[in-house]
Motif scaffolding. Structure first.
Motif, PDB file in Angstrom:
ATOM      1  N   SER A 125      17.566  -4.574  23.606  1.00 55.26           N
ATOM      2  CA  SER A 125      17.211  -4.654  22.136  1.00 55.26           C
ATOM      3  C   SER A 125      16.675  -3.594  21.624  1.00 55.26           C
ATOM      4  CB  SER A 125      16.251  -6.143  21.938  1.00 55.26           C
ATOM      5  OG  SER A 125      15.479  -6.079  23.084  1.00 55.26           O
ATOM      6  N   SER A 126      15.660  -3.098  22.297  1.00 58.51           N
ATOM      7  CA  SER A 126      15.078  -2.022  22.073  1.00 58.51           C
ATOM      8  C   SER A 126      15.878  -0.668  21.677  1.00 58.51           C
ATOM      9  CB  SER A 126      13.886  -1.385  23.054  1.00 58.51           C
ATOM     10  OG  SER A 126      12.960  -2.528  23.396  1.00 58.51           O
ATOM     11  N   TYR A 127      17.034  -0.626  22.237  1.00 57.83           N
ATOM     12  CA  TYR A 127      17.881   0.518  22.007  1.00 57.83           C
ATOM     13  C   TYR A 127      18.609   0.194  20.732  1.00 57.83           C
ATOM     14  CZ  TYR A 127      17.666   1.893  27.154  1.00 57.83           C
ATOM     15  OH  TYR A 127      17.336   2.289  28.275  1.00 57.83           O
ATOM     16  N   ALA A 128      18.798  -1.103  20.442  1.00 60.30           N
ATOM     17  CA  ALA A 128      19.515  -1.397  19.088  1.00 60.30           C
ATOM     18  C   ALA A 128      18.467  -1.123  18.001  1.00 60.30           C
ATOM     19  CB  ALA A 128      19.926  -2.736  19.234  1.00 60.30           C
TER      20      ALA A 128
ATOM     21  N   HIS B 249       0.693  -1.314  -0.123  1.00 64.32           N
ATOM     22  CA  HIS B 249       0.016  -0.247  -0.063  1.00 64.32           C
ATOM     23  C   HIS B 249       0.850   1.312   0.027  1.00 64.32           C
ATOM     24  CE1 HIS B 249      -3.852  -2.194   0.314  1.00 64.32           C
ATOM     25  NE2 HIS B 249      -3.006  -3.004   1.193  1.00 64.32           N
ATOM     26  N   GLY B 250       2.197   1.040  -0.202  1.00 60.00           N
ATOM     27  CA  GLY B 250       3.067   2.216  -0.271  1.00 60.00           C
ATOM     28  C   GLY B 250       3.125   3.007   1.319  1.00 60.00           C
ATOM     29  N   ALA B 251       3.027   2.575   2.352  1.00 64.01           N
ATOM     30  CA  ALA B 251       3.008   3.006   3.598  1.00 64.01           C
ATOM     31  C   ALA B 251       4.252   2.935   3.972  1.00 64.01           C
ATOM     32  CB  ALA B 251       1.897   2.402   4.392  1.00 64.01           C
ATOM     33  N   ASP B 252       4.788   4.008   4.895  1.00 67.46           N
ATOM     34  CA  ASP B 252       6.029   3.809   5.413  1.00 67.46           C
ATOM     35  C   ASP B 252       5.717   3.531   6.991  1.00 67.46           C
ATOM     36  OD1 ASP B 252       5.026   6.547   5.923  1.00 67.46           O
ATOM     37  OD2 ASP B 252       7.078   7.463   6.049  1.00 67.46           O
ATOM     38  N   ILE B 253       6.618   3.176   7.583  1.00 64.75           N
ATOM     39  CA  ILE B 253       6.529   2.740   9.132  1.00 64.75           C
ATOM     40  C   ILE B 253       7.413   3.277   9.953  1.00 64.75           C
ATOM     41  CG2 ILE B 253       6.475   0.663  10.577  1.00 64.75           C
ATOM     42  CD1 ILE B 253       6.254  -1.120   8.083  1.00 64.75           C
ATOM     43  N   THR B 254       6.936   3.811  11.200  1.00 64.97           N
ATOM     44  CA  THR B 254       8.243   4.338  12.146  1.00 64.97           C
ATOM     45  C   THR B 254       8.022   3.146  13.179  1.00 64.97           C
ATOM     46  OG1 THR B 254       7.671   6.593  11.682  1.00 64.97           O
ATOM     47  CG2 THR B 254       8.853   6.154  13.825  1.00 64.97           C
ATOM     48  N   TYR B 255       9.166   2.722  13.720  1.00 59.36           N
ATOM     49  CA  TYR B 255       9.048   1.668  14.890  1.00 59.36           C
ATOM     50  C   TYR B 255       9.221   2.331  16.058  1.00 59.36           C
ATOM     51  CZ  TYR B 255       9.534  -1.746  10.868  1.00 59.36           C
ATOM     52  OH  TYR B 255       9.229  -2.647   9.774  1.00 59.36           O
ATOM     53  N   LYS B 256       8.328   1.818  17.093  1.00 60.96           N
ATOM     54  CA  LYS B 256       8.430   2.591  18.240  1.00 60.96           C
ATOM     55  C   LYS B 256       8.424   1.457  19.576  1.00 60.96           C
ATOM     56  CE  LYS B 256       6.319   6.857  16.560  1.00 60.96           C
ATOM     57  NZ  LYS B 256       7.233   7.686  17.063  1.00 60.96           N
ATOM     58  N   PRO B 257       9.641   0.952  19.566  1.00 60.41           N
ATOM     59  CA  PRO B 257       9.709  -0.107  20.663  1.00 60.41           C
ATOM     60  C   PRO B 257       9.464   0.764  22.074  1.00 60.41           C
ATOM     61  CG  PRO B 257      11.988   0.253  19.945  1.00 60.41           C
ATOM     62  CD  PRO B 257      10.833   1.058  19.000  1.00 60.41           C
ATOM     63  N   LEU B 258       8.770   0.181  23.071  1.00 61.67           N
ATOM     64  CA  LEU B 258       8.652   0.796  24.474  1.00 61.67           C
ATOM     65  C   LEU B 258       8.475  -0.274  25.400  1.00 61.67           C
ATOM     66  CD1 LEU B 258       5.182  -0.351  24.755  1.00 61.67           C
ATOM     67  CD2 LEU B 258       4.767   1.667  23.435  1.00 61.67           C
ATOM     68  N   ASP B 259       8.421   0.314  26.848  1.00 59.28           N
ATOM     69  CA  ASP B 259       8.244  -0.635  27.838  1.00 59.28           C
ATOM     70  C   ASP B 259       6.883  -1.064  28.087  1.00 59.28           C
ATOM     71  OD1 ASP B 259       8.398  -1.495  30.485  1.00 59.28           O
ATOM     72  OD2 ASP B 259       9.983  -0.208  31.434  1.00 59.28           O
ATOM     73  N   ILE B 260       6.676  -2.253  27.761  1.00 56.93           N
ATOM     74  CA  ILE B 260       5.282  -2.659  27.935  1.00 56.93           C
ATOM     75  C   ILE B 260       4.710  -2.864  29.523  1.00 56.93           C
ATOM     76  CG2 ILE B 260       5.776  -5.097  28.012  1.00 56.93           C
ATOM     77  CD1 ILE B 260       2.957  -3.673  26.272  1.00 56.93           C
ATOM     78  N   MET B 261       5.918  -3.129  30.218  1.00 57.70           N
ATOM     79  CA  MET B 261       5.449  -3.180  31.615  1.00 57.70           C
ATOM     80  C   MET B 261       4.760  -1.974  32.195  1.00 57.70           C
ATOM     81  SD  MET B 261       5.372  -6.433  32.109  1.00 57.70           S
ATOM     82  CE  MET B 261       6.092  -7.620  31.394  1.00 57.70           C
ATOM     83  N   ALA B 262       5.894  -0.596  31.827  1.00 59.92           N
ATOM     84  CA  ALA B 262       5.447   0.594  32.336  1.00 59.92           C
ATOM     85  C   ALA B 262       4.144   0.920  31.423  1.00 59.92           C
ATOM     86  CB  ALA B 262       6.428   1.595  31.709  1.00 59.92           C
ATOM     87  N   LEU B 263       3.907   0.744  30.300  1.00 57.99           N
ATOM     88  CA  LEU B 263       2.605   0.991  29.533  1.00 57.99           C
ATOM     89  C   LEU B 263       1.264   0.477  30.213  1.00 57.99           C
ATOM     90  CD1 LEU B 263       1.098   2.054  26.732  1.00 57.99           C
ATOM     91  CD2 LEU B 263       1.527  -0.080  25.835  1.00 57.99           C
ATOM     92  N   PHE B 264       1.667  -1.004  30.815  1.00 57.24           N
ATOM     93  CA  PHE B 264       0.364  -1.751  31.684  1.00 57.24           C
ATOM     94  C   PHE B 264       0.104  -0.765  32.849  1.00 57.24           C
ATOM     95  CE2 PHE B 264       1.456  -6.034  29.854  1.00 57.24           C
ATOM     96  CZ  PHE B 264       0.761  -6.042  28.519  1.00 57.24           C
TER      97      PHE B 264
END
Length: 199
Positions: free
Chosen positions: A92-95, A29-44
């Protein structure tokens, strides 16, 4: 060109089960992606979720069954109780953040490689050697594992704040630039239908 913000955790089995479908959909679909790894425990903690170890045993048992079913349906191997659990997701998120900043490789392959290392290959994704291997396999400089740690930490924290502000409460979570939100790997077909103008 449509844009997708992809919020995920390198701990997430559902992000693993998404495979590279987001990248395939975006390419169609010609879409671009921004990858946004995050701290899931803090999100919860911020959005009313409950960490796995604190969930009722009934919920934990169902989760294990459903993960196995979803993996079978998708023809993807999975270990529902990984050998290294829970690993520290920050390195791994920082990488991944560093790789996105530098460019030149395949971010989808990198993200999936990290998730596969955890959920299939019984590897510790907090280990520098594993992260370096994932970077190299995806076409990035392995030394990104050791560079930009401060900016990686800042972006990782900023991704969490941005996610909460945008309405994210789980992972994987996809937000199209028109504000449409899709939660979970089982909503990728809906994301594609939306990008097609059918939903």
């Amino acid at each position: 060109m449509p844009h997708v913000d992809y919020y995920f955790s390198t701990l997430s089995p559902s992000a693993y089960l998404a495979g590279t479908r987001l990248e395939e959909i975006s390419a169609r679909h010609g879409a671009d992606i921004t990858y946004k790894p995050l701290d899931i425990m803090a999100l919860f903690a911020r959005t009313g979720g409950v960490p796995l170890g604190e969930r009722h045993p009934n919920r934990q048992a169902y989760r294990a069954q459903d993960m196995a079913r979803q993996a079978k349906r998708l023809n993807m191997p999975i270990n529902v109780k990984p050998a290294f659990w829970p690993p520290n997701p920050a390195p791994s998120s920082y990488a991944i953040i560093a790789a996105q900043n530098v460019g030149g490789g395949d971010l989808g392959a990198l993200s999936h490689s990290v998730l596969r290392a955890l959920w299939v290959e019984e590897k510790n994704i907090a280990d520098d050697t594993i992260i370096r291997d994932c970077l190299s396999a995806a076409g990035f400089d392995a030394d990104l594992a050791d560079s930009g740690l401060l900016s990686g930490a800042e972006t990782y924290a900023a991704n969490l704040e941005e996610a909460v502000g945008a309405g994210v409460f789980g992972a994987p979570f996809y937000i199209v630039d028109n504000g449409q939100m899709f939660w979970g790997q089982d909503r990728l077909d809906d994301l594609e239908a939306h990008l097609s103008g059918d939903l």
